[in-house]
Design a protein around this motif. Structure first.
Motif, short mmCIF file in Angstrom:
data_model
loop_
_atom_site.label_atom_id
_atom_site.label_comp_id
_atom_site.label_asym_id
_atom_site.label_seq_id
_atom_site.Cartn_x
_atom_site.Cartn_y
_atom_site.Cartn_z
N CYS A 190 23.21 47.54 46.12
CA CYS A 190 24.03 48.56 46.79
C CYS A 190 23.25 49.24 47.89
N LEU A 191 22.01 49.61 47.61
CA LEU A 191 21.18 50.28 48.62
C LEU A 191 20.93 49.39 49.82
N MET A 192 20.80 48.08 49.58
CA MET A 192 20.60 47.15 50.69
C MET A 192 21.81 47.11 51.60
N TYR A 193 23.00 47.17 51.01
CA TYR A 193 24.22 47.13 51.81
C TYR A 193 24.48 48.46 52.54
N SER A 194 24.27 49.56 51.83
CA SER A 194 24.71 50.85 52.35
C SER A 194 23.63 51.61 53.10
N GLY A 195 22.42 51.66 52.54
CA GLY A 195 21.33 52.36 53.21
C GLY A 195 21.50 53.87 53.14
N GLU A 196 20.38 54.58 52.94
CA GLU A 196 20.42 56.03 52.77
C GLU A 196 20.95 56.74 54.00
N SER A 197 20.54 56.31 55.17
CA SER A 197 20.95 57.02 56.38
C SER A 197 22.44 56.85 56.66
N ARG A 198 22.99 55.68 56.29
CA ARG A 198 24.41 55.44 56.56
C ARG A 198 25.31 56.09 55.53
N ASN A 199 24.84 56.19 54.30
CA ASN A 199 25.70 56.72 53.24
C ASN A 199 24.85 57.50 52.22
N PRO A 200 24.46 58.74 52.57
CA PRO A 200 23.61 59.52 51.65
C PRO A 200 24.29 59.84 50.33
N LEU A 201 25.63 59.98 50.33
CA LEU A 201 26.33 60.28 49.09
C LEU A 201 26.20 59.13 48.11
N LEU A 202 26.46 57.91 48.58
CA LEU A 202 26.36 56.75 47.71
C LEU A 202 24.91 56.55 47.25
N THR A 203 23.95 56.81 48.15
CA THR A 203 22.54 56.70 47.78
C THR A 203 22.20 57.66 46.66
N GLY A 204 22.71 58.89 46.77
CA GLY A 204 22.48 59.87 45.71
C GLY A 204 23.05 59.42 44.38
N MET A 205 24.23 58.83 44.42
CA MET A 205 24.86 58.34 43.19
C MET A 205 24.05 57.19 42.58
N GLU A 207 20.78 56.88 42.93
CA GLU A 207 19.58 57.51 42.37
C GLU A 207 19.85 58.13 41.00
N VAL A 208 21.02 58.69 40.82
CA VAL A 208 21.38 59.24 39.50
C VAL A 208 21.37 58.12 38.46
N ASN A 209 21.98 56.98 38.78
CA ASN A 209 22.02 55.87 37.83
C ASN A 209 20.65 55.27 37.57
N LEU A 210 19.83 55.18 38.61
CA LEU A 210 18.46 54.70 38.40
C LEU A 210 17.67 55.71 37.55
N GLY A 211 18.00 56.99 37.71
CA GLY A 211 17.39 58.02 36.87
C GLY A 211 17.77 57.85 35.41
N TYR A 227 16.60 62.29 39.78
CA TYR A 227 17.69 63.27 39.69
C TYR A 227 17.55 64.34 40.77
N GLU A 228 16.32 64.80 40.99
CA GLU A 228 16.11 65.87 41.97
C GLU A 228 16.33 65.37 43.40
N LYS A 229 16.00 64.10 43.66
CA LYS A 229 16.30 63.53 44.98
C LYS A 229 17.81 63.49 45.21
N ALA A 230 18.54 63.07 44.18
CA ALA A 230 19.99 63.03 44.29
C ALA A 230 20.56 64.43 44.44
N LEU A 231 20.03 65.38 43.68
CA LEU A 231 20.52 66.76 43.74
C LEU A 231 20.36 67.34 45.13
N ALA A 244 26.89 69.54 39.85
CA ALA A 244 27.08 69.86 38.44
C ALA A 244 26.83 68.63 37.57
N GLU A 245 27.28 67.47 38.05
CA GLU A 245 27.09 66.23 37.28
C GLU A 245 25.61 65.90 37.11
N VAL A 246 24.85 65.99 38.18
CA VAL A 246 23.43 65.62 38.08
C VAL A 246 22.66 66.67 37.28
N MET A 247 23.11 67.93 37.32
CA MET A 247 22.47 68.95 36.50
C MET A 247 22.63 68.64 35.00
#
Length: 415
Positions: A190-205, A207-211, A227-231, A244-247
């Motif tokens: 997913c990260l390869m397709y989307s990339g942090e700069s193009r889609n920070p929301l998806l990247t955060g999501m 990171e939560v799952n990898l956490g 979790y803190e990177k995603a937060l 709230a979800e990541v908390m």
């Protein structure tokens, strides 16, 4: 946490993209005059939506509002713009916990896009929304079928974000079911397709799952870092709901460390935010997490009280995963009270539900509790079988802390 209700902000922003101020005022006025003559006549759309979406889940008022809004927008827009409005509207409703309405909207889009040329990507997005609905119901097979159909479309149209979303949904399903290796591969795709700069929301999501994967493996430091990177991303985006979800996940780390005071502070803060903004799925998670902490603290009355609240809301949301968790928790609670018959019934029910949902992780957790129950009852054979089933899962996923506990119990059974 950000105090503004992002759902209401996003919904207002959405309708203002597609409707003029005159149209918005016309719709608001129509609803007020017809349904709420006692509300102020100059009530804004922001105030109107806030009034509706603070209602309880599956409220008839929410259905009435969405049905009338969809009809009004359809009358005002071209077919393409109408579809372009429906997709984000459906996504917003899904995140708010209005699953059935979101699924209905996705099927409207699917029907239109299937018969119109030039709407391939919209069809793909509708299929993903339908898949998300089925994920919420733990209907993995139907979800995967829809994701595969969407991926076929996005491969033809070369829509990278769409492909990234497909990988994310499949990856998150693997994590939910307990297949951590497969989940990690999909999430990194997913990260390869989307990339942090193009889609920070998806990247955060992601990171939560990898956490979550790191948490299950027992690497609390790495889990907290993810979790803190995603937060930080969610805060920057002003996404109160995902904050709230990541908390919730961060609270699990404190709970793992036996710092119950810190964990409860986090869950109570999340509960206050979720109630104020009508985030019903998060409210349900808060109830369950607080119940489990109170159980670990041996406050059985409080544990039962919060479990009951979660049970009621889970049935309203048709949240099968949480229902299975509640049965497990009630089983542990009964075990603490030496009520072995009830404990066995609740735990076996949890195991059955989790097996039906193909939840490997939850099955392992329940097998562990059943092993403890049968060990306490002196039933060494059943205790050994259930503990070994739990051991196999945790060994496969390299969860060292739990492996040590299970090995200790197995060793005592062999003596």
């Amino acid at each position: 946490m950000n105090e503004k209700n992002k759902f209401i902000v996003d919904l207002n922003s959405l309708i203002k993209i597609y409707l003029s101020k005159k149209d918005v005022d016309e719709y608001t006025s129509t609803i007020l005059n017809t349904l709420h003559p006692k509300l102020p006549s100059d009530c804004s759309s922001d105030e109107l939506f806030d009034f509706y979406f603070k209602e309880s889940i599956l409220s008839e008022k929410v259905r009435l509002l969405t049905d009338t809004l969809i009809t009004f927008v359809e009358k005002k827009l071209s077919l393409k713009k109408y579809v372009d409005f429906l997709l984000p509207f459906g996504k917003l409703l899904l995140t708010q916990g209005e699953h059935d309405i979101a699924n209905d909207i996705a099927n409207i889009v699917l029907k239109i896009s299937a018969s119109e040329k030039g709407m391939e990507n919209q069809k793909g997005e509708a299929l993903l929304l339908i898949a998300e609905f089925h994920i919420k119901q733990a209907d993995w097979k139907t979800a995967v079928t829809n994701i595969k159909k969407a991926r076929d479309i996005f491969e033809v149209t070369n829509k990278k974000d769409g492909l990234g979303q497909c990988e994310f949904l499949i990856g998150s399903m693997y994590v939910e079911k307990g297949d951590l290796k497969a989940g990690s591969i999909r999430l990194n795709n997913c990260l390869m397709y989307s990339g942090e700069s193009r889609n920070p929301l998806l990247t955060g999501m992601v990171e939560v799952n990898l956490g979550i994967i790191s948490y299950i493996e027992g690497n609390m430091t790495k889990a907290l870092e993810l979790y803190e990177k995603a937060l930080a991303k969610f805060k920057k985006l002003g996404d109160t709901r995902r904050e709230a979800e990541v908390m919730q996940n961060i609270g699990m780390i404190y709970r793992n460390k036996k710092d119950y005071s810190a964990a409860l502070n986090i869950y109570n803060d999340c509960l206050e935010v979720s109630k104020r903004f009508g985030y019903q799925p998060i409210t349900n998670l808060c109830y369950l997490n607080i119940a489990e902490i109170q159980l670990e603290k041996s406050d059985l009355a409080e544990a039962f009280s919060y479990a009951q609240k979660s049970l009621v809301l889970s049935y309203q949301l048709n949240d099968k995963l949480t229902l299975a968790d509640i049965h497990k928790m009630l089983g542990v609670l009964s075990l603490r009270e030496r009520n072995y018959a009830s404990a066995e019934n609740f735990l076996l029910t949890s195991l059955r539900l989790n097996n039906d949902l193909n939840q490997e992780l939850n099955c392992a957790e329940t097998n562990y509790q059943l092993g403890l129950l049968y060990k306490e009852k002196g039933n060494k054979k059943d205790a050994y079988n259930h503990l070994m089933n739990a051991f196999k899962f945790y060994h496969k996923n390299h969860s060292k802390p739990l492996l040590a506990e299970i090995e200790s119990h197995l060793s005592s059974l062999n003596n």
